[in-house]
Scaffold this motif. Structure first.
Motif, PDB file in Angstrom:
ATOM      1  N   LEU A 153      18.249  13.357   6.348  1.00 19.80           N
ATOM      2  CA  LEU A 153      18.150  12.098   7.076  1.00 19.80           C
ATOM      3  C   LEU A 153      17.126  11.125   6.497  1.00 19.80           C
ATOM      4  N   ILE A 154      15.968  11.624   6.060  1.00 22.54           N
ATOM      5  CA  ILE A 154      14.888  10.728   5.663  1.00 22.54           C
ATOM      6  C   ILE A 154      14.960  10.354   4.185  1.00 22.54           C
ATOM      7  N   ALA A 155      15.110  11.350   3.329  1.00 21.36           N
ATOM      8  CA  ALA A 155      15.116  11.077   1.884  1.00 21.36           C
ATOM      9  C   ALA A 155      16.160  10.019   1.489  1.00 21.36           C
ATOM     10  N   PRO A 156      17.380  10.048   2.036  1.00 16.63           N
ATOM     11  CA  PRO A 156      18.349   9.011   1.654  1.00 16.63           C
ATOM     12  C   PRO A 156      17.936   7.600   2.050  1.00 16.63           C
ATOM     13  N   LEU A 157      17.035   7.471   3.049  1.00 18.01           N
ATOM     14  CA  LEU A 157      16.623   6.151   3.517  1.00 18.01           C
ATOM     15  C   LEU A 157      15.425   5.592   2.754  1.00 18.01           C
ATOM     16  N   ILE A 158      14.701   6.458   2.029  1.00 19.78           N
ATOM     17  CA  ILE A 158      13.488   6.013   1.339  1.00 19.78           C
ATOM     18  C   ILE A 158      13.780   4.913   0.317  1.00 19.78           C
ATOM     19  N   PRO A 159      14.777   5.059  -0.574  1.00 14.06           N
ATOM     20  CA  PRO A 159      15.051   3.976  -1.531  1.00 14.06           C
ATOM     21  C   PRO A 159      15.449   2.672  -0.845  1.00 14.06           C
ATOM     22  N   GLU A 160      16.172   2.779   0.264  1.00 15.36           N
ATOM     23  CA  GLU A 160      16.574   1.585   1.003  1.00 15.36           C
ATOM     24  C   GLU A 160      15.354   0.857   1.567  1.00 15.36           C
ATOM     25  N   PHE A 161      14.404   1.623   2.102  1.00 16.40           N
ATOM     26  CA  PHE A 161      13.177   1.032   2.629  1.00 16.40           C
ATOM     27  C   PHE A 161      12.382   0.370   1.495  1.00 16.40           C
ATOM     28  N   LYS A 162      12.273   1.064   0.371  1.00 13.36           N
ATOM     29  CA  LYS A 162      11.532   0.541  -0.773  1.00 13.36           C
ATOM     30  C   LYS A 162      12.158  -0.749  -1.286  1.00 13.36           C
TER      31      LYS A 162
ATOM     32  N   GLY B 219       0.819  -1.205   0.000  1.00 12.87           N
ATOM     33  CA  GLY B 219       0.000   0.000   0.000  1.00 12.87           C
ATOM     34  C   GLY B 219       0.850   1.250   0.000  1.00 12.87           C
ATOM     35  N   LEU B 220       0.246   2.327   0.429  1.00 14.87           N
ATOM     36  CA  LEU B 220       0.857   3.653   0.335  1.00 14.87           C
ATOM     37  C   LEU B 220       1.027   4.260   1.722  1.00 14.87           C
ATOM     38  N   LEU B 221       2.180   4.860   1.970  1.00  9.86           N
ATOM     39  CA  LEU B 221       2.443   5.570   3.220  1.00  9.86           C
ATOM     40  C   LEU B 221       2.762   7.029   2.922  1.00  9.86           C
ATOM     41  N   HIS B 222       2.102   7.929   3.653  1.00  8.78           N
ATOM     42  CA  HIS B 222       2.390   9.361   3.551  1.00  8.78           C
ATOM     43  C   HIS B 222       3.224   9.775   4.752  1.00  8.78           C
ATOM     44  N   ILE B 223       4.401  10.323   4.480  1.00  7.60           N
ATOM     45  CA  ILE B 223       5.351  10.693   5.528  1.00  7.60           C
ATOM     46  C   ILE B 223       5.627  12.187   5.436  1.00  7.60           C
ATOM     47  N   ALA B 224       5.768  12.837   6.571  1.00  3.76           N
ATOM     48  CA  ALA B 224       6.128  14.257   6.595  1.00  3.76           C
ATOM     49  C   ALA B 224       7.357  14.439   7.474  1.00  3.76           C
ATOM     50  N   ALA B 225       8.120  15.484   7.156  1.00  6.73           N
ATOM     51  CA  ALA B 225       9.313  15.799   7.941  1.00  6.73           C
ATOM     52  C   ALA B 225       9.678  17.257   7.731  1.00  6.73           C
ATOM     53  N   PRO B 226      10.330  17.882   8.726  1.00 10.34           N
ATOM     54  CA  PRO B 226      10.879  19.222   8.493  1.00 10.34           C
ATOM     55  C   PRO B 226      11.879  19.185   7.340  1.00 10.34           C
ATOM     56  N   LEU B 227      12.083  20.324   6.708  1.00 14.83           N
ATOM     57  CA  LEU B 227      12.921  20.374   5.512  1.00 14.83           C
ATOM     58  C   LEU B 227      14.317  19.799   5.738  1.00 14.83           C
ATOM     59  N   GLY B 228      15.006  20.287   6.761  1.00 17.15           N
ATOM     60  CA  GLY B 228      16.370  19.823   7.007  1.00 17.15           C
ATOM     61  C   GLY B 228      16.422  18.357   7.366  1.00 17.15           C
ATOM     62  N   VAL B 229      15.501  17.916   8.190  1.00 16.20           N
ATOM     63  CA  VAL B 229      15.440  16.504   8.582  1.00 16.20           C
ATOM     64  C   VAL B 229      15.170  15.637   7.367  1.00 16.20           C
TER      65      VAL B 229
ATOM     66  N   ASP C 247       4.639   1.769  -1.253  1.00 16.99           N
ATOM     67  CA  ASP C 247       5.029   3.026  -1.884  1.00 16.99           C
ATOM     68  C   ASP C 247       5.012   4.136  -0.849  1.00 16.99           C
ATOM     69  N   LEU C 248       5.879   5.121  -1.024  1.00 20.56           N
ATOM     70  CA  LEU C 248       6.002   6.197  -0.048  1.00 20.56           C
ATOM     71  C   LEU C 248       5.861   7.553  -0.707  1.00 20.56           C
ATOM     72  N   ARG C 249       5.215   8.464   0.008  1.00 21.06           N
ATOM     73  CA  ARG C 249       5.083   9.855  -0.423  1.00 21.06           C
ATOM     74  C   ARG C 249       5.664  10.717   0.696  1.00 21.06           C
ATOM     75  N   LEU C 250       6.755  11.407   0.393  1.00 20.97           N
ATOM     76  CA  LEU C 250       7.445  12.223   1.387  1.00 20.97           C
ATOM     77  C   LEU C 250       7.104  13.687   1.178  1.00 20.97           C
ATOM     78  N   ARG C 251       6.599  14.338   2.229  1.00 22.18           N
ATOM     79  CA  ARG C 251       6.256  15.762   2.188  1.00 22.18           C
ATOM     80  C   ARG C 251       7.173  16.502   3.155  1.00 22.18           C
ATOM     81  N   LEU C 252       7.858  17.520   2.661  1.00 17.62           N
ATOM     82  CA  LEU C 252       8.795  18.274   3.489  1.00 17.62           C
ATOM     83  C   LEU C 252       8.259  19.675   3.740  1.00 17.62           C
ATOM     84  N   SER C 253       8.231  20.073   4.999  1.00 12.20           N
ATOM     85  CA  SER C 253       7.768  21.410   5.358  1.00 12.20           C
ATOM     86  C   SER C 253       8.203  21.724   6.775  1.00 12.20           C
TER      87      SER C 253
END
Length: 308
Positions: free
Chosen positions: A106-115, A92-102, A122-128
């Motif tokens: 830290l998070i974006a580099p781990l997304i392909p590894e998790f996938k 299924g699909l997971l929606h993840i949020a994180a502060p921009l710097g984090v 599938d993952l949707r990363l929102r940064l704000s």
């Protein structure tokens, strides 16, 4: 599945108060979202929303249907989660949020590894850097710096992140080193501050000889993007307060140097936030168990040396 799709669209329109916002959230066109609501209204033979050119408000029937619709979708999600748990193949699909710097560091580099490890998710990363509402924005998990205001959310602490005040050597050459934290508030020095609507912290909490004190710092520049503040600091425009992991490379290179080390900022907590219902979903638990130790290790590796 069309009826369920219509219900999901209705719930997002209700929660976001906008047909276009719900459409973007579900990755459909506004026309499709509007059509789904119309189909649902025709099927129920009621009007679910009052529509004008500027506003969209739920009717009494819409309010009543929303409560039942949420229960329907929760039951479906729980049933799917139970099946996934039994088959040991969460999807299924997971929606993840994180502060921009984090998120960027830290998070974006781990997304392909998790996938790679869980190819059916599938993952949707929102940064704000702004405050997010997990329920209203349809988020499964949010990384968070600080203390959450919503006590109904579940929280998994990852680590306490050291922070420091820093500036570029060029700024220090021009303006000198601040002699005390009070120079951050009296106009002697320029401070680069993170501010955004709803931000809980508009002061810098520093550890002084008299204990924790909060300083209402002053400066000509503010932004709601932490990386913008880092770039301004690198360009010599002022002093900024940053988590150590965000500026580790600049400290190592000497592009930024610590200031006022005798009155350091207090560490800030990094945690994962999620609702109780989300935690019942196996794919959410997988994400939490995957991310937490890796982010913790990355934070530990980025901490500055004691002699920095």
């Amino acid at each position: 599945m069309s009826y369920i799709d219509n219900i999901r669209t209705f719930v997002r329109v209700y929660e976001l108060g906008s047909m276009s916002a719900a459409a973007r959230d579900q990755r459909i066109s506004a026309a499709v979202a509007s059509s789904r609501i119309s189909q649902l209204e025709d099927y129920l033979s009621v009007r679910l929303f009052h529509r004008t050119t500027r506003q969209l408000n739920p009717t009494e029937q819409g309010n009543t249907f929303y409560e039942g619709a949420c229960k329907i979708l929760a039951a479906i999600d729980e049933a799917e989660a139970a099946v996934n748990s039994i088959t040991q193949s969460p999807r299924g699909l997971l929606h993840i949020a994180a502060p921009l710097g984090v998120g960027r560091r830290l998070i974006a580099p781990l997304i392909p590894e998790f996938k790679k490890e869980f190819p059916l998710i599938d993952l949707r990363l929102r940064l704000s850097d702004r405050k997010l509402d997990l329920t209203a924005e349809g988020l499964d998990v949010a990384f968070f710096l600080g203390v959450p205001e919503d006590s109904t959310l579940r929280i998994k602490k990852i680590a306490d992140c050291p922070r420091l005040l820093c500036a570029a050597p060029d700024y220090i050459k021009r303006r000198g080193l601040p002699a005390s934290a009070h120079e951050l508030t009296n106009g002697t020095h320029d401070c680069l501050n993170l501010r955004y609507p709803g931000a809980p912290e508009f002061q810098w909490p520093l550890q002084t000889e008299d204990g924790l004190q909060r300083f209402a710092v002053k400066g000509p520049f503010e932004s709601d993007d932490g990386d913008v503040l880092t770039n301004w600091a690198l360009d010599g425009y002022g002093i900024t307060l940053k988590p150590a992991f965000e500026i580790a490379e600049h400290l190592s290179s000497g592009a930024l140097v610590p200031v006022l080390q005798e009155t350091p900022p207090i560490p800030i907590q990094m945690a994962l936030l999620y609702t109780h219902r989300r935690h019942q979903d196996p794919k959410t638990r997988l994400l939490i168990d995957f991310m937490a130790p890796r982010v913790q290790a990355a934070l530990l590796a980025s901490q500055p040396d004691k002699d920095t």
